[in-house]
Motif scaffolding. Structure first.
Motif, PDB file in Angstrom:
ATOM      1  N   GLU A  52      99.142  71.134  40.537  1.00 20.16           N
ATOM      2  CA  GLU A  52      98.693  71.399  39.159  1.00 20.16           C
ATOM      3  C   GLU A  52      98.485  70.143  38.330  1.00 20.16           C
ATOM      4  OE1 GLU A  52     102.639  72.366  36.527  1.00 20.16           O
ATOM      5  OE2 GLU A  52     101.781  74.004  37.666  1.00 20.16           O
ATOM      6  N   SER A  53      99.016  68.998  38.780  1.00 18.36           N
ATOM      7  CA  SER A  53      98.820  67.772  38.013  1.00 18.36           C
ATOM      8  C   SER A  53      98.621  66.578  38.942  1.00 18.36           C
ATOM      9  CB  SER A  53      99.998  67.535  37.069  1.00 18.36           C
ATOM     10  OG  SER A  53     101.196  67.417  37.792  1.00 18.36           O
ATOM     11  N   THR A  83      95.982  67.607  34.235  1.00 13.95           N
ATOM     12  CA  THR A  83      96.633  68.872  34.535  1.00 13.95           C
ATOM     13  C   THR A  83      95.582  69.971  34.559  1.00 13.95           C
ATOM     14  OG1 THR A  83      98.671  68.138  33.465  1.00 13.95           O
ATOM     15  CG2 THR A  83      98.415  70.489  33.770  1.00 13.95           C
ATOM     16  N   LYS A  84      95.757  70.927  35.439  1.00  9.86           N
ATOM     17  CA  LYS A  84      94.843  72.070  35.484  1.00  9.86           C
ATOM     18  C   LYS A  84      94.879  72.797  34.144  1.00  9.86           C
ATOM     19  CE  LYS A  84      95.003  72.914  40.437  1.00  9.86           C
ATOM     20  NZ  LYS A  84      95.367  73.888  41.498  1.00  9.86           N
ATOM     21  N   ILE A  87      96.766  76.548  33.716  1.00 10.37           N
ATOM     22  CA  ILE A  87      98.205  76.803  33.821  1.00 10.37           C
ATOM     23  C   ILE A  87      98.757  77.181  32.446  1.00 10.37           C
ATOM     24  CG2 ILE A  87      98.445  75.199  35.761  1.00 10.37           C
ATOM     25  CD1 ILE A  87      99.835  73.248  33.771  1.00 10.37           C
ATOM     26  N   THR A 136      90.255  70.649  34.371  1.00 14.00           N
ATOM     27  CA  THR A 136      91.452  69.922  33.967  1.00 14.00           C
ATOM     28  C   THR A 136      91.366  69.465  32.520  1.00 14.00           C
ATOM     29  OG1 THR A 136      90.594  67.784  34.707  1.00 14.00           O
ATOM     30  CG2 THR A 136      91.865  69.058  36.305  1.00 14.00           C
TER      31      THR A 136
END
Length: 154
Positions: A52-53, A83-84, A87, A136
Motif C-alpha cells: 500500500e505504500s 500511498t494508494k 486505502i 496514489t
C-alpha cells in the motif's frame, strides 16, 4: 586517477541514504513497512498487487557554488512518500510515512559516516501533484547533502 573503479562520493552518499530508508520496518519501530519498497530515481506506480505504500528517492539538480581544487556540491535529494489512494485515510498514511522518512534520515550522525564535511540539512516538504487516473497520493521532504570532490576525483 583515471580509470579508478572506486565508487564516487555521490554513490556512497546515495548508498548510505538507501540503507537508512531500507530500515523503515515496523520491527524497527517505524509506522510502516515502506523500506521494503524503495525506488531510486523514479516515482512508483503502485498496482493492485503492490504494497500500500512506497518510497521514492529522486535526485534534484545539484548546485556547485564553488569550483577550485575542491569542488563543492550541494546535492538535492527528494524523498517521496507514496500511498494508494483507495486505502482508509490515505493522507494520514502519507503523513506517517513522511514521519518515518524523517526519523530514518535524521539520525544522530548527520555526516553519513563522515561522507559529508557538514551536516545534512532538511529542506521543504510538499504535496506531490496527482495526475488524472493516478492510484496514489503522496508528499515529499527534501534534504541537501553538501560534499566536496577533488577536481577529477568524483
Amino acid at each position: 586517477m583515471a580509470g579508478s573503479t572506486e565508487p564516487s562520493r555521490r554513490q556512497l552518499i546515495l548508498a548510505a541514504l538507501l540503507e537508512r530508508i531500507g530500515a523503515i520496518r515496523k520491527a524497527n519501530g517505524y509506522n510502516s513497512e515502506a523500506g521494503r519498497q524503495v525506488f531510486l530515481g523514479e516515482s512508483p506506480v503502485l498496482g493492485q498487487d503492490d504494497p500500500e505504500s512506497a518510497i521514492a528517492i529522486v535526485l534534484g539538480d545539484d548546485a556547485v557554488p564553488y569550483v577550485g581544487e575542491n569542488v563543492t556540491v550541494k546535492l538535492v535529494i527528494e524523498f517521496q512518500a507514496h500511498t494508494k489512494a483507495d486505502i482508509n485515510a490515505p493522507w494520514l498514511a502519507v503523513e506517517a510515512l513522511l514521519a518515518d522518512i524523517k526519523r530514518a534520515i535524521e539520525l544522530e550522525d548527520r555526516t553519513l559516516g563522515k561522507l559529508l564535511p557538514n551536516k545534512i540539512e532538511r529542506g521543504p516538504s510538499r504535496t506531490l501533484p496527482r495526475e488524472p487516473g493516478s492510484t496514489t497520493v503522496g508528499a515529499s521532504v527534501t534534504y541537501i547533502a553538501t560534499y566536496l570532490e577533488r577536481w577529477g576525483q568524483p
